[in-house]
Design a protein around this motif. Structure first.
Motif, PDB file in Angstrom:
ATOM      1  N   ASP A 405      -8.425   0.826   3.580  1.00  0.00           N
ATOM      2  CA  ASP A 405      -7.701   1.275   2.390  1.00  0.00           C
ATOM      3  C   ASP A 405      -7.209   0.186   1.455  1.00  0.00           C
ATOM      4  O   ASP A 405      -6.706   0.490   0.394  1.00  0.00           O
ATOM      5  CB  ASP A 405      -6.526   2.156   2.816  1.00  0.00           C
ATOM      6  N   ARG A 406      -7.277  -1.059   1.806  1.00  0.00           N
ATOM      7  CA  ARG A 406      -6.708  -2.035   0.878  1.00  0.00           C
ATOM      8  C   ARG A 406      -7.267  -3.412   1.168  1.00  0.00           C
ATOM      9  O   ARG A 406      -7.840  -3.658   2.233  1.00  0.00           O
ATOM     10  CB  ARG A 406      -5.187  -2.070   0.991  1.00  0.00           C
ATOM     11  N   SER A 407      -7.104  -4.285   0.227  1.00  0.00           N
ATOM     12  CA  SER A 407      -7.478  -5.658   0.505  1.00  0.00           C
ATOM     13  C   SER A 407      -6.357  -6.600   0.098  1.00  0.00           C
ATOM     14  O   SER A 407      -5.842  -7.361   0.906  1.00  0.00           O
ATOM     15  CB  SER A 407      -8.774  -6.025  -0.202  1.00  0.00           C
ATOM     16  N   ASP A 408      -5.912  -6.505  -1.164  1.00  0.00           N
ATOM     17  CA  ASP A 408      -4.924  -7.464  -1.655  1.00  0.00           C
ATOM     18  C   ASP A 408      -3.497  -6.905  -1.574  1.00  0.00           C
ATOM     19  O   ASP A 408      -3.268  -5.735  -1.845  1.00  0.00           O
ATOM     20  CB  ASP A 408      -5.226  -7.829  -3.112  1.00  0.00           C
ATOM     21  N   VAL A 409      -2.577  -7.773  -1.220  1.00  0.00           N
ATOM     22  CA  VAL A 409      -1.164  -7.393  -1.220  1.00  0.00           C
ATOM     23  C   VAL A 409      -0.392  -8.456  -1.993  1.00  0.00           C
ATOM     24  O   VAL A 409      -0.545  -9.647  -1.736  1.00  0.00           O
ATOM     25  CB  VAL A 409      -0.604  -7.306   0.220  1.00  0.00           C
ATOM     26  N   ALA A 410       0.423  -8.001  -2.954  1.00  0.00           N
ATOM     27  CA  ALA A 410       1.258  -8.947  -3.706  1.00  0.00           C
ATOM     28  C   ALA A 410       2.556  -9.155  -2.945  1.00  0.00           C
ATOM     29  O   ALA A 410       3.209  -8.206  -2.526  1.00  0.00           O
ATOM     30  CB  ALA A 410       1.539  -8.387  -5.099  1.00  0.00           C
ATOM     31  N   LEU A 411       2.934 -10.430  -2.737  1.00  0.00           N
ATOM     32  CA  LEU A 411       4.154 -10.753  -2.013  1.00  0.00           C
ATOM     33  C   LEU A 411       5.103 -11.510  -2.928  1.00  0.00           C
ATOM     34  O   LEU A 411       4.840 -12.647  -3.292  1.00  0.00           O
ATOM     35  CB  LEU A 411       3.830 -11.623  -0.795  1.00  0.00           C
ATOM     36  N   PRO A 412       6.225 -10.886  -3.291  1.00  0.00           N
ATOM     37  CA  PRO A 412       7.206 -11.611  -4.114  1.00  0.00           C
ATOM     38  C   PRO A 412       7.776 -12.789  -3.315  1.00  0.00           C
ATOM     39  O   PRO A 412       7.774 -12.754  -2.083  1.00  0.00           O
ATOM     40  CB  PRO A 412       8.289 -10.562  -4.387  1.00  0.00           C
ATOM     41  N   PRO A 413       8.277 -13.806  -4.010  1.00  0.00           N
ATOM     42  CA  PRO A 413       8.792 -14.985  -3.298  1.00  0.00           C
ATOM     43  C   PRO A 413       9.983 -14.641  -2.413  1.00  0.00           C
ATOM     44  O   PRO A 413      10.867 -13.907  -2.822  1.00  0.00           O
ATOM     45  CB  PRO A 413       9.197 -15.946  -4.419  1.00  0.00           C
ATOM     46  N   GLY A 414       9.963 -15.193  -1.208  1.00  0.00           N
ATOM     47  CA  GLY A 414      11.114 -15.055  -0.313  1.00  0.00           C
ATOM     48  C   GLY A 414      11.452 -13.634   0.068  1.00  0.00           C
ATOM     49  O   GLY A 414      12.617 -13.314   0.264  1.00  0.00           O
ATOM     50  N   GLU A 415      10.423 -12.764   0.161  1.00  0.00           N
ATOM     51  CA  GLU A 415      10.714 -11.376   0.484  1.00  0.00           C
ATOM     52  C   GLU A 415       9.874 -10.902   1.652  1.00  0.00           C
ATOM     53  O   GLU A 415       8.837 -11.469   1.962  1.00  0.00           O
ATOM     54  CB  GLU A 415      10.405 -10.490  -0.726  1.00  0.00           C
ATOM     55  N   VAL A 416      10.331  -9.835   2.284  1.00  0.00           N
ATOM     56  CA  VAL A 416       9.550  -9.177   3.321  1.00  0.00           C
ATOM     57  C   VAL A 416       8.883  -7.965   2.681  1.00  0.00           C
ATOM     58  O   VAL A 416       9.553  -7.171   2.022  1.00  0.00           O
ATOM     59  CB  VAL A 416      10.453  -8.706   4.480  1.00  0.00           C
ATOM     60  N   THR A 417       7.550  -7.850   2.823  1.00  0.00           N
ATOM     61  CA  THR A 417       6.827  -6.726   2.235  1.00  0.00           C
ATOM     62  C   THR A 417       6.181  -5.927   3.359  1.00  0.00           C
ATOM     63  O   THR A 417       5.550  -6.509   4.243  1.00  0.00           O
ATOM     64  CB  THR A 417       5.739  -7.223   1.272  1.00  0.00           C
ATOM     65  N   SER A 418       6.362  -4.618   3.344  1.00  0.00           N
ATOM     66  CA  SER A 418       5.724  -3.761   4.342  1.00  0.00           C
ATOM     67  C   SER A 418       4.673  -2.909   3.657  1.00  0.00           C
ATOM     68  O   SER A 418       4.958  -2.292   2.633  1.00  0.00           O
ATOM     69  CB  SER A 418       6.748  -2.837   4.998  1.00  0.00           C
ATOM     70  N   VAL A 419       3.464  -2.887   4.204  1.00  0.00           N
ATOM     71  CA  VAL A 419       2.409  -2.022   3.635  1.00  0.00           C
ATOM     72  C   VAL A 419       1.751  -1.246   4.769  1.00  0.00           C
ATOM     73  O   VAL A 419       1.572  -1.759   5.866  1.00  0.00           O
ATOM     74  CB  VAL A 419       1.336  -2.842   2.879  1.00  0.00           C
ATOM     75  N   PRO A 420       1.356   0.024   4.479  1.00  0.00           N
ATOM     76  CA  PRO A 420       0.567   0.753   5.461  1.00  0.00           C
ATOM     77  C   PRO A 420      -0.864   0.234   5.441  1.00  0.00           C
ATOM     78  O   PRO A 420      -1.344  -0.236   4.406  1.00  0.00           O
ATOM     79  CB  PRO A 420       0.644   2.200   4.980  1.00  0.00           C
ATOM     80  N   LEU A 421      -1.548   0.304   6.565  1.00  0.00           N
ATOM     81  CA  LEU A 421      -2.899  -0.232   6.647  1.00  0.00           C
ATOM     82  C   LEU A 421      -3.712   0.671   7.573  1.00  0.00           C
ATOM     83  O   LEU A 421      -3.228   1.103   8.621  1.00  0.00           O
ATOM     84  CB  LEU A 421      -2.863  -1.647   7.215  1.00  0.00           C
ATOM     85  N   THR A 422      -4.916   0.962   7.169  1.00  0.00           N
ATOM     86  CA  THR A 422      -5.806   1.752   8.026  1.00  0.00           C
ATOM     87  C   THR A 422      -7.034   0.922   8.350  1.00  0.00           C
ATOM     88  O   THR A 422      -7.665   0.350   7.461  1.00  0.00           O
ATOM     89  CB  THR A 422      -6.228   3.059   7.318  1.00  0.00           C
ATOM     90  N   LEU A 423      -7.347   0.845   9.632  1.00  0.00           N
ATOM     91  CA  LEU A 423      -8.565   0.158  10.061  1.00  0.00           C
ATOM     92  C   LEU A 423      -9.551   1.217  10.527  1.00  0.00           C
ATOM     93  O   LEU A 423      -9.154   2.240  11.099  1.00  0.00           O
ATOM     94  CB  LEU A 423      -8.266  -0.807  11.218  1.00  0.00           C
ATOM     95  N   ARG A 424     -10.861   0.974  10.296  1.00  0.00           N
ATOM     96  CA  ARG A 424     -11.836   1.973  10.755  1.00  0.00           C
ATOM     97  C   ARG A 424     -13.039   1.316  11.407  1.00  0.00           C
ATOM     98  O   ARG A 424     -13.405   0.184  11.094  1.00  0.00           O
ATOM     99  CB  ARG A 424     -12.248   2.915   9.626  1.00  0.00           C
ATOM    100  N   ALA A 425     -13.638   2.063  12.332  1.00  0.00           N
ATOM    101  CA  ALA A 425     -14.882   1.652  12.965  1.00  0.00           C
ATOM    102  C   ALA A 425     -15.863   2.795  12.745  1.00  0.00           C
ATOM    103  O   ALA A 425     -15.609   3.943  13.147  1.00  0.00           O
ATOM    104  CB  ALA A 425     -14.671   1.408  14.454  1.00  0.00           C
TER     105      ALA A 425
END
Lengths: 461, 93
Positions: A405-425
């Motif tokens: 579902d995704r490739s790039d994630v933007a991370l603001p400086p000095g922050e914790v970022t949580s993103v959902p991620l789906t892996l598939r086979a």
């Protein structure tokens, strides 16, 4: 002969009864040194929270945000190890300095000494010199006593409140704190800690003073373990001073059978812990060297050489040479160098990016419409740099599993970022569980990190 | 020579103060260290989310509360030690 010094000794009680101590004001080399230390150390304390660095407070232990800023460095909860390391370094430094120079810390740098000094300045400004203070305390209450004591208390409380305010300013941005103070909108916990720390300062520096060193300070009890015969101590030259006794300035002490000590009691009166240095090295001595200044002034007046009371070592007093390099100092010094080196290296090489992969708990796997097997996760990315990052997530070295579902994630400086991620086979040729490695990398800055995760597919029958 | 000598403080007050200090200060210090270690490892927000999700508590309050919980424990331990170390004759009036 005069009667013996009037120290009240009390049977075998754990603590000796003690007259209230009125340290006499003193000028001299070491008093000047302490004044400089007071200004330097308290200057650091009261000014640092106001310094700015990169648009934020230079030194801020931001507890609400769980991040510590010390000038260019940022410490995260994950870096707590290094802060603990720093505390160990502080401890070993204290051992090292103690082995070399005795209780230098107590006499010049301990907050107890430094704040007590300021409280004494205030007391002197309001109530006068030692004898005036003793008389004032003994006198019945009248307008003057009320005014003097009131002024002192007012200044003390004001100074203590400012101290509490500054203390809290290390933990919450001090400009906000100042604004809130002016508008009376301080939060409950801020008010509480300002009052608490202010009260502790007032109590320790105004009221308890030397009792903290004598009865409460653990360092005072175990510092003697770091001492040896080459440690710098404040000591009275018994051979030169005895027999002590009063004499006229132009009298010849030899003819009178006297030593150089004129028994003026100046060293006792200036002592902030109320001891007589001529009784030898005592655990109450915080090595503030006030008695050296006092005695030097008297020796000058008498036309005798200085140093009847002075900084020396046990070996020097015995006529042996001074040894700075010895097993104890080498051990402490080597340990300190190792700890410092490790700290600098470790802090410089901290991971700039942290990846954590948490499996969603609902299901082990899911079958999608096209027959592929999917697992879902939450990825936590901690960007510990002061620059924005744009990381690409990839599965390393395992072509069987891909990111759905995704490739790039933007991370603001000095922050914790949580993103959902789906892996598939798509068509798994394995069954059960496989470990995969997830990588996050910003190609522009080169900041990267990896983390392992589990991927589940149905068991083959 | 006429020296001005300060009046002695009454002994019992002095003893009691010294004992209180010897109990309060080390326990204060230990509680401070415990609080630092505990909250460095555990984010109070996450702790409360997991344990008592219906309670909303700002982190500052959690830190303050945590410190005083620790101090209560260490103060209790120090006080008991002081009590147990008291020599029988000290207990007499």
């Amino acid at each position: 002969m005069k009667p013996l010094p009037k120290l009240v000794l009390v049977d075998d009680s754990l603590y000796a009864a003690q007259a209230k101590i009125y340290p006499r004001e003193i000028e001299g080399r070491f008093a000047r040194l302490r004044t400089i230390a007071v200004f330097a150390l308290l200057g650091v304390f009261y000014l640092f929270p106001w310094l700015r660095w990169d648009g934020r407070q230079a030194v801020l232990f931001d507890l609400p945000a769980r991040k510590f800023y010390i000038f260019g460095l940022t410490f995260w909860p994950q870096d707590f190890f290094w802060l603990a390391w720093l505390l160990i370094i502080a401890g070993v430094s204290l051992f090292f300095v103690t082995a070399l120079a005795g209780r230098l810390w107590c006499g010049y740098a301990c907050p107890q000494t430094v704040w007590t000094e300021v409280f004494l300045w205030i007391e002197r400004a309001c109530e006068g010199r030692r004898n005036q203070r003793i008389k004032l305390d003994a006198a019945p209450w009248n307008t003057e006593k009320l005014l003097r004591k009131g002024a002192k208390q007012l200044l003390w409380i004001g100074f203590a409140a400012w101290t509490g305010f500054t203390f809290v300013g290390f933990f919450t941005p001090i400009t906000d704190l100042a604004r809130e103070t002016v508008h009376f909108t301080l939060s409950g916990w801020e008010t509480f800690w300002i009052v608490f720390y202010g009260f502790a300062t007032y109590g320790n520096a105004g009221f308890l003073r030397e009792q903290v060193c004598k009865y409460m300070c653990p360092y005072a009890r175990f510092q003697s373990a770091m001492f040896d015969k080459d440690t710098l101590i404040v000591s009275y030259d018994v051979a030169r001073g005895e027999l002590r006794g009063a004499r006229k300035r132009n009298a010849d002490p030899k003819a009178l059978g006297l030593g150089d000590c004129v028994d003026c009691d100046a060293c006792v009166q200036v002592c902030p812990t109320g001891i007589d240095i001529r009784d030898g090295l005592q655990i109450e001595c915080i090595a503030c060297a006030s008695c050296i200044d006092a005695c030097d002034a008297v020796m000058d007046k008498m036309g005798y050489a200085r140093g009847l009371v002075g900084y020396t070592t046990e070996n020097l007093r015995a006529g042996k040479p001074l040894r700075l390099l010895r097993l104890r100092t080498l051990l402490y010094g080597g340990l300190l160098a190792f700890l410092l080196g490790t700290f600098v290296w470790g802090v410089a090489h901290r991971a700039p990016l942290i990846v954590e992969v948490l499996r969603d708990r609902n299901a082990l796997y899911r079958r999608s419409a096209d027959g592929a097997i999917e697992n879902s996760y939450t990825v936590k990315l901690v960007n510990k740099t002061q620059a924005a990052q744009r990381v690409r997530l990839t599965v390393v070295d395992d072509p069987r599993v891909t990111i759905a579902d995704r490739s790039d994630v933007a991370l603001p400086p000095g922050e914790v970022t949580s993103v959902p991620l789906t892996l598939r086979a798509v068509s798994p040729d394995f069954s059960g569980m496989v470990r995969i490695k997830l990588a996050a990398r910003d190609d522009a800055s080169g900041v990267a990190a990896t983390q392992t995760a589990q991927f589940f597919v149905p068991e083959k029958p | 020579m006429n020296r001005i000598v300060p009046a002695p403080v009454d002994r019992e007050t002095n003893d009691r103060l010294a004992l209180a200090g010897a109990i309060a200060w080390p326990s204060f210090f230990a509680a401070g260290v415990a609080t630092m270690v505990f909250f460095a490892l555990i984010d109070p927000d996450e702790l409360f989310n997991a344990a008592w999700p219906h309670i909303l508590l700002p982190r500052e309050f959690a830190y303050t509360l945590g410190f005083f919980v620790f101090w209560t424990a260490t103060l209790g331990a120090s006080s008991f030690t002081a009590l147990l170390l008291r020599r029988p004759k000290d207990a007499q009036p």
